[in-house]
Motif scaffolding. Structure first.
Motif, PDB file in Angstrom:
ATOM      1  N   ALA A  81       0.815  -1.218   0.000  1.00  0.00           N
ATOM      2  CA  ALA A  81       0.000   0.000   0.000  1.00  0.00           C
ATOM      3  C   ALA A  81       0.843   1.259   0.000  1.00  0.00           C
ATOM      4  N   HIS A  82       2.028   1.201   0.637  1.00  0.00           N
ATOM      5  CA  HIS A  82       2.818   2.413   0.824  1.00  0.00           C
ATOM      6  C   HIS A  82       3.968   2.569  -0.176  1.00  0.00           C
ATOM      7  N   VAL A  83       4.026   1.710  -1.191  1.00  0.00           N
ATOM      8  CA  VAL A  83       5.070   1.896  -2.212  1.00  0.00           C
ATOM      9  C   VAL A  83       5.043   3.312  -2.785  1.00  0.00           C
ATOM     10  N   LEU A 115      -3.605  -2.971 -13.462  1.00  0.00           N
ATOM     11  CA  LEU A 115      -2.983  -2.869 -12.150  1.00  0.00           C
ATOM     12  C   LEU A 115      -2.246  -1.531 -12.005  1.00  0.00           C
ATOM     13  N   PRO A 116      -2.154  -0.996 -10.780  1.00  0.00           N
ATOM     14  CA  PRO A 116      -1.404   0.259 -10.584  1.00  0.00           C
ATOM     15  C   PRO A 116       0.052   0.084 -10.947  1.00  0.00           C
ATOM     16  N   THR A 167       6.857  -3.725 -13.074  1.00  0.00           N
ATOM     17  CA  THR A 167       6.279  -2.463 -13.531  1.00  0.00           C
ATOM     18  C   THR A 167       4.934  -2.169 -12.870  1.00  0.00           C
ATOM     19  N   ARG A 168       4.358  -3.171 -12.221  1.00  0.00           N
ATOM     20  CA  ARG A 168       3.043  -2.990 -11.606  1.00  0.00           C
ATOM     21  C   ARG A 168       3.015  -3.560 -10.195  1.00  0.00           C
ATOM     22  N   PHE A 202      -2.247 -12.395  -7.519  1.00  0.00           N
ATOM     23  CA  PHE A 202      -2.371 -12.352  -8.982  1.00  0.00           C
ATOM     24  C   PHE A 202      -1.599 -13.531  -9.550  1.00  0.00           C
ATOM     25  N   GLU A 203      -2.252 -14.285 -10.398  1.00  0.00           N
ATOM     26  CA  GLU A 203      -1.606 -15.419 -11.046  1.00  0.00           C
ATOM     27  C   GLU A 203      -1.564 -15.174 -12.549  1.00  0.00           C
ATOM     28  N   GLY A 204      -0.399 -15.380 -13.127  1.00  0.00           N
ATOM     29  CA  GLY A 204      -0.247 -15.136 -14.558  1.00  0.00           C
ATOM     30  C   GLY A 204       0.781 -14.061 -14.826  1.00  0.00           C
ATOM     31  N   ASP A 205       0.758 -13.527 -16.044  1.00  0.00           N
ATOM     32  CA  ASP A 205       1.735 -12.524 -16.484  1.00  0.00           C
ATOM     33  C   ASP A 205       1.281 -11.139 -16.032  1.00  0.00           C
ATOM     34  N   ILE A 206       1.946 -10.620 -15.008  1.00  0.00           N
ATOM     35  CA  ILE A 206       1.558  -9.311 -14.473  1.00  0.00           C
ATOM     36  C   ILE A 206       1.908  -8.199 -15.458  1.00  0.00           C
TER      37      ILE A 206
END
Length: 461
Positions: free
Chosen positions: A305-307, A402-403, A332-333, A392-396
């Motif tokens: 949350a705080h990134v 996604l943010p 990247t996300r 999250f499963e798969g290619d992010i």
């Protein structure tokens, strides 16, 4: 957790014996600046024992207000021309005393930075910032253990040649991608074996080394430790490897993105909390495919949350943000997954080895600041029971909804400046100090003329 004695670490009595036997003649007394560079003095070993062990030493306080070129930068509250650039007190932390195996007859000790009058920690010093967060963890009953995985590029050119060539057209010590390949890494084993050996004999226990994905890119991993100790090891590792390379007539870089067409260099951070000698992340609750504790879940939620609030502590330079490219092994996300290298947060291990790996920091990060940011964020997650998003499963990289991490240092600075969390966690003076530092770094780039501009505009504009 009990640890075995670490080879290369020295007690005061051992140092006295080695000085008496003329095995150690020099003691490097140092701390890190904003950039994570070792800064300090070399002491005659006998004088160090007579004076600096008890009294420490002094350094000009401008050292926490300079730019990369050591030019004093106006606008800092901590030190400035109006205050006369006085001294602060450098206090050797004798638990960091070690042989510097790569330097003949030399030991090294890292320092805390204290106010010369009050003898309080200088809040803006990187090691002080991490100490504060470790204190906050202790108040909640936790200790923090961490590891940082540093990647770097190695070149045939020595540092002076690279400088004279304006760091253009350097010759990497590898000529094809060599990730995990033994043959190509054997060709640079003269350097890597020396680094492993000297680190091991200098209080930095080594696990392994390997070729990485870029041309001439490598990684050398050391054993995890309590977070302050690990940050110290990180700093010693970089200093050792640069100085070994310099002596061997080659060079290496920890830039986050050395070349636009090559993979960036990361500093993956592995972190877990411990309580009463046990991993506080371990537990029986099922969270996606991971069994862990509430502390694990909430720490992950707070860290994620705080990134945006603390991004400059993970990615402190203009160059840092060039690394965040889809399908480049850099995240990247903002998402988490279990053992998925497309994720910014990758959960690995199980039971007592369960930990969170954050893949966001680059190899250019200051480990004290990166660890402090991670710890402050995760602890806030525990205090406020912040839930992470669904696994999250798969290619992010393909999950465009996604943010995203910030595209530039400018974006990261804006979020850091607006963050009430950062001001609460680190203190308003610390945030103001580093805002000024990051803004001046961005300003220096904005005023520069780059090779890209000359190539693009010199003739054709």
């Amino acid at each position: 957790m009990s640890e075995k004695p670490i080879r290369g670490m020295l007690t005061l009595d051992q140092l006295k014996q080695k000085v008496a036997a003329e095995e150690i003649e020099t003691v490097v007394v140092a701390f890190t600046d904003h950039y994570g560079r070792l800064t300090g003095k070399r002491f005659d070993a006998e004088f160090f024992l007579e004076s600096a062990v008890e009294d420490g030493t002094h350094g000009c306080d401008y050292l926490l207000t300079t730019d990369m070129e050591l030019e004093p930068v106006p606008g800092y509250k901590l030190a400035n021309w109006e205050l006369g650039y006085g001294d602060f007190h450098l206090v050797p932390d004798m638990s960091t005393l070690r042989e510097a195996s790569w330097l003949p007859g030399t030991a090294i000790v890292l320092c805390d930075v204290e106010n010369d009058k009050t003898h309080d920690y200088v809040a803006e010093a990187p090691r002080s910032i991490l100490r504060k967060q470790l204190g906050a963890a202790a108040e909640l009953g936790y200790d923090c253990f961490a590891a940082s995985e540093l990647e770097y590029y190695l070149f045939e050119n020595n540092y002076r040649e690279a400088f004279d060539a304006h760091y253009q057209d350097l010759k990497p010590r590898g000529w094809y991608l060599e990730d995990y390949q033994i043959l190509q890494s054997t060709r640079i084993e003269d350097f890597t074996a020396a680094a492993r050996r000297h680190l091991k004999h200098s209080g930095v226990p080594v696990e392994n080394s390997k070729g990485e994905w870029g041309l001439g890119q490598h990684e050398l991993n050391v054993r995890y430790a309590q977070a302050l100790t690990m940050a110290d090891r990180h700093i010693v590792l970089k200093q050792c490897m640069k100085e070994i390379a310099d002596r061997m007539g080659i060079s290496l870089t920890f830039m986050a993105k050395f070349h636009a067409e090559r993979a960036g260099s990361s500093c993956h951070i592995h972190l877990s909390l411990w309580q009463d000698g046990e991993n506080a992340f371990a537990g029986d609750q099922q969270f996606g495919p991971v069994a862990g504790s509430d502390a694990f879940r909430w720490f992950l939620g707070g860290w994620m949350a705080h990134v945006p609030d603390v991004m400059p502590f993970y990615a402190p330079t203009v160059n840092s943000y060039k690394r965040y490219v889809d399908a480049s092994w850099a995240p990247t996300r903002l998402a988490w997954s279990y053992d998925n290298r497309t994720a910014g947060f990758r959960v690995v291990g199980k039971g007592s080895s369960l930990r969170i790996e954050c893949r966001i920091p680059g190899a250019d990060c200051n480990p004290y600041l990166a660890f402090a940011a991670a710890l402050a964020s995760g602890l806030d997650g525990i205090r406020n029971q912040i839930e992470p998003p669904e696994i999250f499963e798969g290619d992010i990289y393909a999950a465009k909804h996604l943010p995203r991490v910030p595209y530039t240092l400018t974006q990261a600075i804006e979020q850091f400046e607006q963050s009430e969390f950062a001001k609460t966690a680190f203190g308003e003076d610390v945030v103001a100090h580093y805002l000024h530092f990051f803004k001046k770094e961005q300003e220096a780039f904005d005023q520069s003329v780059t090779d890209w501009e000359r190539k693009r505009y010199f003739e054709r504009i």
